[in-house]
Design an enzyme around this catalytic site. Structure first.
Site, mmCIF file in Angstrom:
data_model
loop_
_atom_site.group_PDB
_atom_site.id
_atom_site.type_symbol
_atom_site.label_atom_id
_atom_site.label_comp_id
_atom_site.label_asym_id
_atom_site.label_seq_id
_atom_site.Cartn_x
_atom_site.Cartn_y
_atom_site.Cartn_z
ATOM 1 N N CYS A 112 24.575 -10.713 50.111
ATOM 2 C CA CYS A 112 24.045 -9.500 49.009
ATOM 3 C C CYS A 112 23.176 -10.187 48.274
ATOM 4 C CB CYS A 112 25.699 -9.687 48.464
ATOM 5 S SG CYS A 112 27.190 -9.951 49.006
ATOM 6 N N HIS A 263 24.162 -5.566 42.292
ATOM 7 C CA HIS A 263 24.956 -5.649 43.621
ATOM 8 C C HIS A 263 26.597 -4.832 43.294
ATOM 9 C CE1 HIS A 263 27.231 -6.849 46.895
ATOM 10 N NE2 HIS A 263 27.676 -7.990 46.639
ATOM 11 N N ASN A 293 32.219 -3.973 48.239
ATOM 12 C CA ASN A 293 31.054 -3.878 48.386
ATOM 13 C C ASN A 293 30.409 -4.354 49.846
ATOM 14 O OD1 ASN A 293 29.546 -6.799 48.877
ATOM 15 N ND2 ASN A 293 31.102 -7.729 47.586
#
Ligand code: ACO
Length: 336
Positions: A112, A263, A293
């Protein structure tokens, strides 16, 4: 010599899965997921879809916004932890885009945090290496590594691709003010998708007396293993500090930030970081509710939506930060 962001783009799969849909697969419900994470929907690649195609579409849109021809691109960085070819997928994107002059193209693996690391790499290539047009793509399909029986993790992830074009410019127009990046291999135990153990199989085959039996044959990866609480604590601890360090390097303060773009992992993480930085919710970009996500794609996907909706405008200063598996984390203070 400076570098600036001149285009962005994104692409998501057409299959949308809501929290109610997930409650038919695992013992969960919309209220639990939305209260604990802020996520309501996510997009998932089907078996027939290609992540490389999605990444190519996002990159093409970034080039169109920048009005730059694919032939002018001299570097393609594909930030992904889920490539469709173990040897990397960036050259396939380069080919699909029609970058005819064989620009360098390779993958960056940092989960990420991948996109922020890619962005900083692009700036270094431009400022120190004479590169002119660098495509930075963040694309991931973590749905392919999710244990769909694990309600603690399968509710979190979605698939997507986002891209930006970074271009050389005069130093007074420089769009990357500063950055701060770190890793901590010690924390890998909290979040990983490791190669499957095959020693036992090798031993059993080896006792048959066959050399071939001792040699590894193929391989595959385990599903994502995650200690959610530890990852949550890690993110809330390191991200504000990292942004503060990056701001200080640029001689800026929190008040210089127009937008906080983290993020997109969990709305509670985003809110906690904003609170620690004393930034009001009006200055926070979030599209987590719609996509979950999406790993390396989450920052460019949210940026693209914010730019196209007119929220982020030319000259705005953005504090972007990625964090995740590795463990890795990093911040970049950028100007759109
Ligand atoms: N639905 C209903 N109940 C659930 C679910 C679910 N989907 N998942 C867990 N529960 C239950 C648990 O079993 C537990 O029940 P118990 O109290 O009876 O034992 C209870 O809910 C609480 O579970 P916790 O795991 O303690 O819940 P928590 O508040 O920590 O939230 C979450 C879990 C949402 C995963 C949170 O910890 C989180 O978001 N962490 C960050 C994760 C993250 O961002 N990971 C990605 C990093 S990026 C990358 O690099 C991939």
């Amino acid at each position: 010599r400076g570098c600036k962001l001149v285009g962005c783009g994104s692409a998501v799969p057409s299959l949308q899965i809501s929290n109610d849909d997930l409650s038919k697969i695992v013992d969960t419900n919309d209220e639990w997921i939305s209260v604990r994470t802020g996520i309501r929907n996510r997009r998932i690649l089907t078996g027939k879809d290609s992540l490389t195609d999605l990444a190519t579409e996002a990159a093409r849109k970034a080039l169109q916004m920048a009005e730059v021809d694919p032939e002018e691109v001299d570097l393609v960085l594909m930030c992904t932890s889920t490539p469709e070819d173990l040897f990397g997928s960036a050259p396939q994107i380069q080919k699909a885009l029609g970058c005819k002059h064989n620009p360098l193209a390779y993958d960056i693996t940092a989960a990420c945090s991948g996109f922020v690391l890619g962005l900083v790499s692009a700036a270094c290539y431009i400022k120190g290496g004479g590169f002119k047009n660098v495509l930075v793509i963040g694309a991931d399909a973590l749905s392919r590594y999710v244990d769909w029986n694990d309600r603690g993790s399968c509710i979190l992830f979605g698939d997507a691709a986002g891209a930006v074009l970074m271009q050389a410019c005069d130093s007074d127009e420089d769009g990357l003010f500063s950055f701060d990046m770190h890793s901590d291999g010690e924390g890998q135990r909290h979040l990983n998708a490791k190669m499957k153990e095959r020693e036992k199989e090798h031993h059993e085959l080896g006792t048959n007396g066959s050399l071939l039996g001792l040699l590894p044959r193929g391989s595959s990866y385990s599903c994502i293993q995650m200690n959610g609480k530890e990852v949550f604590r890690f993110a809330v601890r390191v991200v504000p500090h990292s942004i503060e360090l990056a701001l200080a390097k640029a001689g800026l303060t929190r008040s210089s930030i127009d937008w906080l773009l983290l993020h997109q992992a969990n709305q509670r993480i985003i809110d906690a970081v904003a609170t620690r930085l004393e930034l009001s919710s009006e200055r926070v970009i979030s599209n987590l509710a719609n996509y979950g996500n999406t790993s390396a794609a989450s920052i460019p996907l949210a940026l693209d939506e914010a730019v196209r909706s007119g929220k982020v405008q030319a000259g705005h200063t953005i504090a972007a930060a990625g964090f995740g598996a590795g463990l890795t984390w990093g911040s970049a203070i950028i100007r759109w």
